[in-house]
Design a protein around this motif. Sequence first.
Motif, mmCIF file in Angstrom:
data_model
loop_
_atom_site.group_PDB
_atom_site.id
_atom_site.type_symbol
_atom_site.label_atom_id
_atom_site.label_comp_id
_atom_site.label_asym_id
_atom_site.label_seq_id
_atom_site.Cartn_x
_atom_site.Cartn_y
_atom_site.Cartn_z
ATOM 1 N N SER A 497 -113.263 63.154 -50.466
ATOM 2 C CA SER A 497 -113.026 62.257 -49.334
ATOM 3 C C SER A 497 -111.626 61.662 -49.383
ATOM 4 N N HIS A 500 -109.203 64.285 -48.360
ATOM 5 C CA HIS A 500 -109.314 64.482 -46.912
ATOM 6 C C HIS A 500 -108.480 63.445 -46.157
ATOM 7 N N GLU A 691 -110.424 73.860 -43.604
ATOM 8 C CA GLU A 691 -111.881 73.695 -43.553
ATOM 9 C C GLU A 691 -112.570 74.603 -44.555
ATOM 10 N N ASP A 716 -121.752 69.360 -44.896
ATOM 11 C CA ASP A 716 -121.218 68.885 -43.619
ATOM 12 C C ASP A 716 -119.917 68.142 -43.871
ATOM 13 N N LYS A 718 -118.789 65.802 -42.336
ATOM 14 C CA LYS A 718 -118.965 64.369 -42.114
ATOM 15 C C LYS A 718 -119.093 63.613 -43.428
ATOM 16 N N GLU A 721 -116.010 61.674 -44.406
ATOM 17 C CA GLU A 721 -115.580 60.500 -43.661
ATOM 18 C C GLU A 721 -116.048 59.231 -44.362
ATOM 19 N N GLU A 725 -117.910 55.280 -40.416
ATOM 20 C CA GLU A 725 -117.066 55.912 -39.400
ATOM 21 C C GLU A 725 -117.770 57.127 -38.827
ATOM 22 N N GLU A 726 -117.549 57.384 -37.563
ATOM 23 C CA GLU A 726 -118.143 58.558 -36.915
ATOM 24 C C GLU A 726 -117.297 59.787 -37.222
#
Length: 726
Positions: A497, A500, A691, A716, A718, A721, A725-726
């Motif tokens: 994370s 990222h 990715e 995923d 996500k 993130e 957070e979305e």
Amino acid sequence: MKQVVQTLKTGVVEVVDVPVPTLHDSFVLVQTKKSLISAGTEKTKIDIGKKNLLQKAKARPDLVRQVLQKVKSVGLTKTIQMVKTRLGAPNPLGYSLAGEVIAVGGLVQGLKPGDRVACAGAGYANHAEFNSIPKNLVSQIPKGVSDEEAAFTTMGAIALQGIRLADPKLGETFLVLGLGLVGQLTVQMLKANGCNVIGYDLVRNKVDLAEEYGAIGVSGKTDLVQACRALTKERGVDGVIVCAGTSSNTPIEQCGVVTREKGRVVVVGAVRMDIPREDYFKKEISVVISRSYGPGRYDPFYEESGNDYPIGFVRFTEQRNMESFLDLLAQKKIDVTKLITHRFMIDEALEAYSVIEGKTKEPYLGIIMDYDANVSVETDHSVRRHFQNVENDALGLSLFGAGNYATGTLLPLLREIDLVDFVGIATATGKSAQNVGGKYNFRFCGGDIDSLLSPEANAVMVTTRHDTHASSVRRILEANKSVYVEKPLAMTVAELSGIHKSYQNSEGQLMVGYNRRYSPLTIYIQDHFKDVYGPKIVNIRVNAGFIPDTHWIQDPKKGGGRIIGEACHFIDLAMALVGAKPISVYSAATAKDNKSPLLNDNVIISVTFDNGSIASIVYTADGSKAMSKELVEVFGGGKSAVLNDFKDAICFSSATKRSQKKLRSQDKGQRNMLNSWVNGVLSGTPVLDYESIMFSSLATVLAVESLTVGMPLEIDMKLLEPAGEE
């Protein structure tokens, strides 16, 4: 800073200028004041270095067996390259010093800058102006003990450990065989323990010195057996501590003759040990080999990680042996001043070693190395070699870490690429940076990751231990430079994370060393399946082989285990073969040796992909070495393929149609990968999309987590993130 090193290939000793070593959390940075040359051990290193290859092989048959095994696994050419690299690397000399603490790591307690300390450890407490040393190999020097005296602490701990194993009792008689530095210290400590001591050596002046310390001296011209019998009223000595160094079996044979019934023999020195059964059997003599400085030696959990053994279970560790010796010095029960025969400044190191090589024909014993007190740690730890500019159309590349894989595989391949221009190199110890930097014509040797982020460098390659990967990648990306990192990219979702986040705001590219997807045989199989659009099944078997639990890769904090460190290769390979991203992963492991899931290296990993493909990866450490390491099978659309150890591949199209491709030697894709990466950075088009890198890294981390929770886990983006957070 200045450091004394020896090149194993030639045996040449030299004083080199290298960066100050890096300070780690459990380490202490020490400025050396005095260091002691271990004449016996260091002379042996130099003598082996001066031998030719055949003589080296005879001296170290254990290493010859390792080389032959390497030839079987990676081929002759790569093995020769690796051997040349190892032989050409500089080896630090020295393992006993006294100095002043300059800085301490975050996990170090009880020490502060300015403290005087004695330090131990080959590879740590070297003949160098500054050394980074594990906290458990550092002991404070008591008041009243000089730096020169404290420089003997490692030798004292070696002698003391031998004595502890001998378990001497007040009034017993001990024979000390070999009266070098360790032997002389052993004599003094046995006398301090209330024992009668017989000291034996072939050299008369060493015997005379032992007599000054209270021993009954016996020289080489005297019959040792008769002398021991006469001095013990025909009973035999209670024990022998062997401090000699010789390839002869005579010392062990003599021990059996002179030792009394149920006596004990402790071997401290390097001697031949063909134990004659008759004497040892009839007398039931105990024989013990002393492990250097004491409990903790050669245990990375104790030394590198800084974990102590509970005093209630291990009274005297190597550090507590060091403390005991320093206390004896402070109490004036041990005198080392008479042992010092020579003193040299570090600039005069070659003269010092000419003494122990016998070139000067002088008697010697304790040789002290001295250091300039005015040397200080500079803010910039770099050592600049030359200043030419990087070519405009070239990739200015810096290297962080120079281990076996980097020096034996990556750098030789990168040197063949005309578009690569080497800029800076930094390693944890500094000495390897100087050697590798010179061999590959790097412009400078740096002290840390920040020193490599100079304007000349477009990209930085990270080949350090796994626990440094994530933080190094983030630092490089935040400097807007491209980064190549050896697998794994990170060891946790949290680290991924963080990467990222840094990547989103960086102009640099990210690349991970997943080389197998670039192998000519992988590409050959991909081409075979190019017209298959349906799901595929991939089966990968990895006969990885055993690695001991003491290896750094098995350390949860440093290496993260073998699934994190190596199985990631095969998750990425499966992705390349099916041409899709993973969406879930499930792992199961054997219940072996009560290993934690993180460290289990007998695992089956099942991966599903977003195009309906599935992959099964069997990773085991329990297979036979006679079997090939890696076997890959692919099925789909009425076609099949088998890849064996990246040496040959067979593709099947029907019941009768098949094609085969064999390589002259194993090719796991490193050359293709590096060429593609360099061109990708220069062209601005990444060779491997971001990715894909993140999905394979997530799948690897979650594969280990699946072992913990016992269920499949979704993969995923996500997960990268921040929470909320979305």
